[in-house]
Design a protein around this motif. Structure first.
Motif, PDB file in Angstrom:
ATOM      1  N   ALA A   1      79.316  84.997 -14.403  1.00  0.00           N
ATOM      2  CA  ALA A   1      78.728  83.679 -14.659  1.00  0.00           C
ATOM      3  C   ALA A   1      78.820  82.774 -13.440  1.00  0.00           C
ATOM      4  N   MET A   2      79.840  82.971 -12.603  1.00  0.00           N
ATOM      5  CA  MET A   2      80.002  82.153 -11.402  1.00  0.00           C
ATOM      6  C   MET A   2      78.862  82.380 -10.402  1.00  0.00           C
ATOM      7  N   PHE A   3      78.190  83.525 -10.504  1.00  0.00           N
ATOM      8  CA  PHE A   3      77.144  83.908  -9.554  1.00  0.00           C
ATOM      9  C   PHE A   3      75.737  83.756 -10.144  1.00  0.00           C
ATOM     10  N   ASP A   4      75.635  83.144 -11.313  1.00  0.00           N
ATOM     11  CA  ASP A   4      74.346  82.948 -11.985  1.00  0.00           C
ATOM     12  C   ASP A   4      73.729  81.645 -11.493  1.00  0.00           C
ATOM     13  N   THR A   5      72.768  81.745 -10.580  1.00  0.00           N
ATOM     14  CA  THR A   5      72.163  80.542  -9.993  1.00  0.00           C
ATOM     15  C   THR A   5      70.872  80.123 -10.682  1.00  0.00           C
ATOM     16  N   ASP A   6      70.279  81.015 -11.482  1.00  0.00           N
ATOM     17  CA  ASP A   6      68.996  80.670 -12.113  1.00  0.00           C
ATOM     18  C   ASP A   6      69.112  80.471 -13.628  1.00  0.00           C
TER      19      ASP A   6
ATOM     20  N   GLY B   1      74.716  87.306 -13.251  1.00  0.00           N
ATOM     21  CA  GLY B   1      75.111  87.019 -11.886  1.00  0.00           C
ATOM     22  C   GLY B   1      74.195  87.743 -10.916  1.00  0.00           C
ATOM     23  N   GLU B   2      74.040  87.195  -9.730  1.00  0.00           N
ATOM     24  CA  GLU B   2      73.145  87.804  -8.738  1.00  0.00           C
ATOM     25  C   GLU B   2      73.946  88.365  -7.558  1.00  0.00           C
ATOM     26  N   TYR B   3      73.493  89.497  -7.069  1.00  0.00           N
ATOM     27  CA  TYR B   3      74.045  90.073  -5.847  1.00  0.00           C
ATOM     28  C   TYR B   3      72.892  90.487  -4.953  1.00  0.00           C
ATOM     29  N   TRP B   4      73.117  90.406  -3.635  1.00  0.00           N
ATOM     30  CA  TRP B   4      72.067  90.840  -2.715  1.00  0.00           C
ATOM     31  C   TRP B   4      72.157  92.355  -2.546  1.00  0.00           C
ATOM     32  N   ALA B   5      71.077  93.055  -2.932  1.00  0.00           N
ATOM     33  CA  ALA B   5      71.035  94.514  -2.832  1.00  0.00           C
ATOM     34  C   ALA B   5      70.355  94.990  -1.559  1.00  0.00           C
TER      35      ALA B   5
ATOM     36  N   THR C   1      68.710  99.799  -0.967  1.00  0.00           N
ATOM     37  CA  THR C   1      68.519  98.809  -2.028  1.00  0.00           C
ATOM     38  C   THR C   1      68.479  99.488  -3.391  1.00  0.00           C
ATOM     39  N   LYS C   2      67.834 100.639  -3.463  1.00  0.00           N
ATOM     40  CA  LYS C   2      67.844 101.416  -4.703  1.00  0.00           C
ATOM     41  C   LYS C   2      69.245 101.939  -5.006  1.00  0.00           C
ATOM     42  N   ARG C   3      69.955 102.353  -3.973  1.00  0.00           N
ATOM     43  CA  ARG C   3      71.303 102.910  -4.183  1.00  0.00           C
ATOM     44  C   ARG C   3      72.236 101.883  -4.813  1.00  0.00           C
ATOM     45  N   TRP C   4      72.164 100.639  -4.362  1.00  0.00           N
ATOM     46  CA  TRP C   4      73.058  99.629  -4.934  1.00  0.00           C
ATOM     47  C   TRP C   4      72.696  99.323  -6.382  1.00  0.00           C
ATOM     48  N   GLN C   5      71.430  99.384  -6.712  1.00  0.00           N
ATOM     49  CA  GLN C   5      71.057  99.195  -8.115  1.00  0.00           C
ATOM     50  C   GLN C   5      71.585 100.346  -8.972  1.00  0.00           C
ATOM     51  N   ILE C   6      71.535 101.551  -8.433  1.00  0.00           N
ATOM     52  CA  ILE C   6      72.087 102.712  -9.143  1.00  0.00           C
ATOM     53  C   ILE C   6      73.592 102.562  -9.313  1.00  0.00           C
ATOM     54  N   LYS C   7      74.271 102.095  -8.256  1.00  0.00           N
ATOM     55  CA  LYS C   7      75.720 101.929  -8.325  1.00  0.00           C
ATOM     56  C   LYS C   7      76.108 100.881  -9.370  1.00  0.00           C
ATOM     57  N   PHE C   8      75.422  99.775  -9.415  1.00  0.00           N
ATOM     58  CA  PHE C   8      75.751  98.741 -10.402  1.00  0.00           C
ATOM     59  C   PHE C   8      75.505  99.243 -11.823  1.00  0.00           C
ATOM     60  N   LYS C   9      74.442 100.035 -12.017  1.00  0.00           N
ATOM     61  CA  LYS C   9      74.205 100.628 -13.335  1.00  0.00           C
ATOM     62  C   LYS C   9      75.311 101.609 -13.680  1.00  0.00           C
ATOM     63  N   SER C  10      75.696 102.448 -12.721  1.00  0.00           N
ATOM     64  CA  SER C  10      76.701 103.485 -12.964  1.00  0.00           C
ATOM     65  C   SER C  10      78.084 102.882 -13.227  1.00  0.00           C
ATOM     66  N   TYR C  11      78.371 101.737 -12.623  1.00  0.00           N
ATOM     67  CA  TYR C  11      79.640 101.055 -12.871  1.00  0.00           C
ATOM     68  C   TYR C  11      79.626 100.251 -14.178  1.00  0.00           C
ATOM     69  N   GLY C  12      78.496 100.256 -14.876  1.00  0.00           N
ATOM     70  CA  GLY C  12      78.387  99.489 -16.113  1.00  0.00           C
ATOM     71  C   GLY C  12      78.246  98.000 -15.889  1.00  0.00           C
ATOM     72  N   LEU C  13      77.637  97.623 -14.770  1.00  0.00           N
ATOM     73  CA  LEU C  13      77.524  96.218 -14.398  1.00  0.00           C
ATOM     74  C   LEU C  13      76.134  95.634 -14.647  1.00  0.00           C
ATOM     75  N   ASP C  14      75.168  96.468 -15.004  1.00  0.00           N
ATOM     76  CA  ASP C  14      73.795  95.980 -15.084  1.00  0.00           C
ATOM     77  C   ASP C  14      73.549  95.041 -16.263  1.00  0.00           C
ATOM     78  N   SER C  15      74.488  94.958 -17.206  1.00  0.00           N
ATOM     79  CA  SER C  15      74.332  93.997 -18.298  1.00  0.00           C
ATOM     80  C   SER C  15      74.843  92.611 -17.908  1.00  0.00           C
ATOM     81  N   LEU C  16      75.528  92.526 -16.764  1.00  0.00           N
ATOM     82  CA  LEU C  16      76.091  91.259 -16.305  1.00  0.00           C
ATOM     83  C   LEU C  16      75.505  90.791 -14.973  1.00  0.00           C
ATOM     84  N   TRP C  17      74.919  91.723 -14.215  1.00  0.00           N
ATOM     85  CA  TRP C  17      74.460  91.420 -12.865  1.00  0.00           C
ATOM     86  C   TRP C  17      73.017  91.861 -12.670  1.00  0.00           C
TER      87      TRP C  17
END
Length: 317
Positions: free
Chosen positions: A138-143, A148-152, A160-176
């Motif tokens: 929530a601290m990184f949610d600017t819109d 939350g947003e991260y620069w991929a 850029t695709k790899r970081w999206q895959i990593k965030f999904k694999s870490y279970g982060l895509d529901s928050l980021w």
């Protein structure tokens, strides 16, 4: 005598044609990150300076798939990819270097890829596990969309695709969610964020001057283990079929070039094959050209003058 003169005339014509071919202008890529740009300026200065040949950086030539296909054709439309990060472009390596045998390369230097926060976030975020906390995201949610947003990275980068895959694999895509913008746009925002001590989460690599400009803290990721990385960036549903749940191993970074240069400008092909860069050298060029805003040609020529033994070894080795 007429036959002899005729033969001599033909030989002279062939010699002229060969000389012209050997001096054919070498076309270099214009990739969208500073390391690749810096390398391009130095290579161009070597080719047009001590080698006495011709080289051109093709403005806007930054679509990597187009660059690989052009080198594969060998028609002179594009000859050199200045900074090929592996295994980000494993598919291009397999197709053009191993399969078609139309693209050559030098010995690589090492590059690293990690996710970072500013130093003032270090007590809040230490590892990937911290990113799984809703209150952190929530601290990184600017819109205000709840993510939350991260620069991929840039839209043209395989990483850029790899970081999206990593965030999904870490279970982060529901928050980021990824913020996919150019490196220059990101860096301008990062400088503003540092000035105001605002939260930032972002991909960064070495060599890059960002590590000199800012105090960065790496977010710890799980160590590598068997099966932790299984990525297919070329699949239509690449995000769904890929997983990546460990730290990225050090990258091998190459200069790749069309094998047609061995016929069209063999001296330059030989030089490119012999180039051996280090991350420290590339980082220095980035700092001088892009942060100190010095003229790229001046920086390149100055480095060549200070490192004549190295350059001569690349040319003559």
């Amino acid at each position: 005598m007429r036959l002899t003169l005729k033969a001599a005339a033909i030989g002279t014509a062939l010699l002229a044609a060969t000389s012209a071919s050997a001096q054919e202008t070498v076309k270099l890529s214009d990739l969208s990150w500073n390391g690749a740009r810096a390398i391009g300026h130095v290579l161009k200065a070597i080719i047009t300076g001590p080698m006495g040949s011709q080289a051109e950086i093709i403005e806007g030539m930054n679509q990597q798939s187009v660059i690989y296909a052009g080198m594969d054709k060998g028609d002179g439309s594009i000859d050199v990819h200045t900074d090929m990060w592996m295994p980000n472009w494993q598919s291009a390596w397999d197709e053009y270097i191993v399969g078609n045998g139309t693209v050559d390369h030098n010995m690589p230097y090492k590059g690293t890829s990690n996710i970072y926060v500013p130093f003032y976030m270090a007590d809040t975020i230490r590892s990937i596990e911290d990113l799984k906390k809703p209150e952190i995201a929530a601290m990184f949610d600017t819109d205000g969309d709840g993510l939350g947003e991260y620069w991929a990275g840039d839209v043209t980068w395989a990483s850029t695709k790899r970081w999206q895959i990593k965030f999904k694999s870490y279970g982060l895509d529901s928050l980021w969610e990824p913020n996919i913008i150019s490196a220059d746009t990101f860096k301008a925002g990062l400088a503003a964020a540092y000035a105001a001590s605002q939260p930032q989460l972002f991909y960064a690599w070495t060599p890059e001057s960002i590590h000199v400009q800012f105090d960065l803290v790496k977010v710890e990721e799980p160590a590598r283990f068997e099966g932790c990385e299984d990525v297919d960036l070329d699949a239509e549903n690449w995000l769904e079929v890929s997983h990546f749940e460990c730290v990225i191993k050090d990258n091998d970074v190459y200069i790749a070039f069309s094998k047609s240069l061995w016929d069209r400008n063999p001296a330059v092909a030989k030089m490119l094959k012999n180039v051996q860069l280090t991350g420290d050298e590339v980082g220095l060029w980035i700092l001088e050209i892009f942060e100190k805003k010095r003229d790229p040609q001046e920086v390149a020529e100055e480095w060549i003058a200070d490192n004549q033994d190295i350059v001569n070894a690349w040319i003559n080795g």
